[in-house]
Scaffold this motif. Structure first.
Motif, PDB file in Angstrom:
ATOM      1  N   VAL A  22       2.881   8.163 -18.967  1.00  0.00           N
ATOM      2  CA  VAL A  22       1.666   7.664 -18.305  1.00  0.00           C
ATOM      3  C   VAL A  22       1.875   7.772 -16.790  1.00  0.00           C
ATOM      4  O   VAL A  22       2.917   7.323 -16.279  1.00  0.00           O
ATOM      5  N   PRO A  23       0.917   8.335 -16.049  1.00  0.00           N
ATOM      6  CA  PRO A  23       1.103   8.502 -14.598  1.00  0.00           C
ATOM      7  C   PRO A  23       0.830   7.228 -13.806  1.00  0.00           C
ATOM      8  O   PRO A  23      -0.120   7.121 -13.026  1.00  0.00           O
ATOM      9  N   ARG A  24       1.709   6.234 -13.971  1.00  0.00           N
ATOM     10  CA  ARG A  24       1.567   4.985 -13.221  1.00  0.00           C
ATOM     11  C   ARG A  24       1.973   5.200 -11.764  1.00  0.00           C
ATOM     12  O   ARG A  24       2.914   5.957 -11.473  1.00  0.00           O
ATOM     13  N   PRO A  25       1.325   4.522 -10.809  1.00  0.00           N
ATOM     14  CA  PRO A  25       1.656   4.708  -9.387  1.00  0.00           C
ATOM     15  C   PRO A  25       3.135   4.486  -9.079  1.00  0.00           C
ATOM     16  O   PRO A  25       3.738   5.262  -8.326  1.00  0.00           O
ATOM     17  N   LYS A  26       3.743   3.428  -9.643  1.00  0.00           N
ATOM     18  CA  LYS A  26       5.151   3.141  -9.350  1.00  0.00           C
ATOM     19  C   LYS A  26       6.036   4.295  -9.824  1.00  0.00           C
ATOM     20  O   LYS A  26       6.963   4.720  -9.112  1.00  0.00           O
ATOM     21  N   THR A  27       5.761   4.806 -11.007  1.00  0.00           N
ATOM     22  CA  THR A  27       6.565   5.911 -11.545  1.00  0.00           C
ATOM     23  C   THR A  27       6.429   7.143 -10.665  1.00  0.00           C
ATOM     24  O   THR A  27       7.428   7.819 -10.364  1.00  0.00           O
ATOM     25  N   LEU A  28       5.219   7.458 -10.247  1.00  0.00           N
ATOM     26  CA  LEU A  28       4.998   8.631  -9.394  1.00  0.00           C
ATOM     27  C   LEU A  28       5.741   8.499  -8.076  1.00  0.00           C
ATOM     28  O   LEU A  28       6.331   9.466  -7.570  1.00  0.00           O
ATOM     29  N   GLU A  29       5.726   7.297  -7.497  1.00  0.00           N
ATOM     30  CA  GLU A  29       6.426   7.090  -6.227  1.00  0.00           C
ATOM     31  C   GLU A  29       7.923   7.306  -6.372  1.00  0.00           C
ATOM     32  O   GLU A  29       8.565   7.935  -5.518  1.00  0.00           O
ATOM     33  N   ARG A  30       8.529   6.797  -7.451  1.00  0.00           N
ATOM     34  CA  ARG A  30       9.970   6.949  -7.637  1.00  0.00           C
ATOM     35  C   ARG A  30      10.338   8.418  -7.868  1.00  0.00           C
ATOM     36  O   ARG A  30      11.354   8.907  -7.375  1.00  0.00           O
ATOM     37  N   ILE A  31       9.500   9.137  -8.626  1.00  0.00           N
ATOM     38  CA  ILE A  31       9.783  10.554  -8.887  1.00  0.00           C
ATOM     39  C   ILE A  31       9.660  11.362  -7.600  1.00  0.00           C
ATOM     40  O   ILE A  31      10.484  12.251  -7.324  1.00  0.00           O
ATOM     41  N   ALA A  32       8.635  11.066  -6.794  1.00  0.00           N
ATOM     42  CA  ALA A  32       8.457  11.796  -5.534  1.00  0.00           C
ATOM     43  C   ALA A  32       9.653  11.594  -4.616  1.00  0.00           C
ATOM     44  O   ALA A  32      10.164  12.546  -4.003  1.00  0.00           O
ATOM     45  N   ALA A  33      10.148  10.339  -4.509  1.00  0.00           N
ATOM     46  CA  ALA A  33      11.311  10.071  -3.658  1.00  0.00           C
ATOM     47  C   ALA A  33      12.555  10.751  -4.204  1.00  0.00           C
ATOM     48  O   ALA A  33      13.359  11.332  -3.447  1.00  0.00           O
TER      49      ALA A  33
END
Length: 362
Positions: free
Chosen positions: A322-333
């Motif tokens: 699921v593309p949750r905001p928190k998950t996306l932020e951690r993957i981007a970093a």
């Protein structure tokens, strides 16, 4: 008696004396040569140890262990292999890669074009296949179910992240256009009977079910394939469901994979750490990044695990359900650190491998 002077060599006696002198000189020369021994061989220049023309040494070819026992990639025409080696946006849907569904002519299905081009190549994200860095990939499923989160995934993640689109999403034109422009390739999620059905229900009116005749599942699969266009392949990842029951039935699975392969598509198995599959180009995920619990520490630990697997094996693929905001932020970093750690983020089309060899049963 004194010598005869100028007449020493005159007459017959002089001629005899002349030949005696010649024979004496020749004998003296022969004696000198014998004392010197045979002539020395000519001085030779040092030569290379290997005689003949130098052999051109080819660099060793590294064969990843996952490729053992698979169909030789070299036998597949280049246009029918997955992946694209040129940069830039992903191509828009091509009418030459679509054909009417025989059972419903108003619906279009992906096909291999008459010139041999396959969707898994035509719609792939650009990637340099000559890189020697270990490859790590991320598939983000659930795209299309929440427009804001889906658009955030497109804009936040690097272009090498692969998206998986839900067949139940609506109004996808703007979303898919943005994804292609940003360089994201995408998969179509296929609803398959999961573990825990019917509590976990992927929609049993359209999902592929282990209790249905295989040909009925193919009919359902074609309905799903007609939902959108421009995808490089399909996946059993549908949100948190992974199609375990359907994929655990070899006969059902092989019918599905055969249909996928005939249409020039690749397959991503959402069940972690599965062996290679027959029929179609494929790969299973290695780590589900957003399994519970979904907190910063757990996300970072799974991303570190994914990177370690890539270093150890050469390839590793993570799944986000699921593309949750928190998950996306951690993957981007995390993705910003990959190059400095000797890794490279790669799209799925650069990570799938040829089908396993086995006797065809279909």
């Amino acid at each position: 008696m004194a010598a005869d002077g100028p007449g020493f060599l005159a007459g017959w006696r002089g001629l005899g004396r002349f030949w005696l002198l010649v024979l004496a000189v020749l004998g003296l020369g022969a004696a000198i040569l014998q004392s010197l021994g045979p002539p020395l061989p000519p001085t030779q220049q040092p030569v290379a140890a290997a005689a003949g023309p130098q052999e051109k040494l080819e660099p060793p070819r590294v064969v990843h262990p996952d490729l053992a026992g698979r169909t030789a990639e070299a036998t597949v025409p280049p246009e029918q292999r997955p992946g694209r080696d040129t940069p830039g946006p992903v191509a828009d849907p091509d009418p030459g890669l679509l054909a009417p569904d025989p059972a419903a002519p108003d619906r279009s299905l992906p096909v291999i074009a008459v010139d041999g081009r396959a969707p898994m190549r035509a719609y792939a994200a650009g990637f340099d296949p000559t890189t020697t860095r270990p490859r790590v990939g991320v598939v983000v499923a659930g795209i299309g179910m929440n427009e804001a989160d889906s658009m955030a995934a497109i804009r936040t993640l690097p272009s090498a992240a692969t998206l998986a689109i839900s067949p139940y999403a609506g109004n996808l034109d703007r979303l898919l256009s943005a994804a292609r422009l940003a360089g994201h390739e995408y998969l179509l999620s296929i609803p398959m009977e999961p573990q825990g059905f019917p509590t976990n229900d992927p929609d049993d009116h359209h999902a592929l079910m282990s209790t249905l005749p295989p040909q009925q599942n193919i009919t359902r699969l074609r309905w799903v394939l007609s939902r959108l266009a421009g995808y490089v392949g399909v996946s059993s990842a549908l949100g948190p469901m992974r199609g375990e029951r359907l994929m655990g039935e070899p006969e059902q699975r092989d019918f599905v994979l055969g249909e996928i392969a005939r249409r020039g598509l690749l397959f991503v198995d959402a069940r972690p750490a599965q062996p290679g599959l027959p029929r179609a180009w494929n790969r299973s995920v290695d780590v589900v990044i957003d399994d519970d619990p979904v907190d910063d520490a757990s996300l970072d630990a799974r991303l570190d695990q994914l990177a370690k697997l890539a270093r150890d094996r050469g390839l590793a693929l993570g799944l986000v359900t699921v593309p949750r905001p928190k998950t996306l932020e951690r993957i981007a970093a995390w993705s910003d650190t990959l190059l400095g750690n000797g890794l490279i983020l790669a799209p799925v089309s650069a990570m799938v491998q040829p089908p396993m060899k086995q006797d065809e049963k279909q």
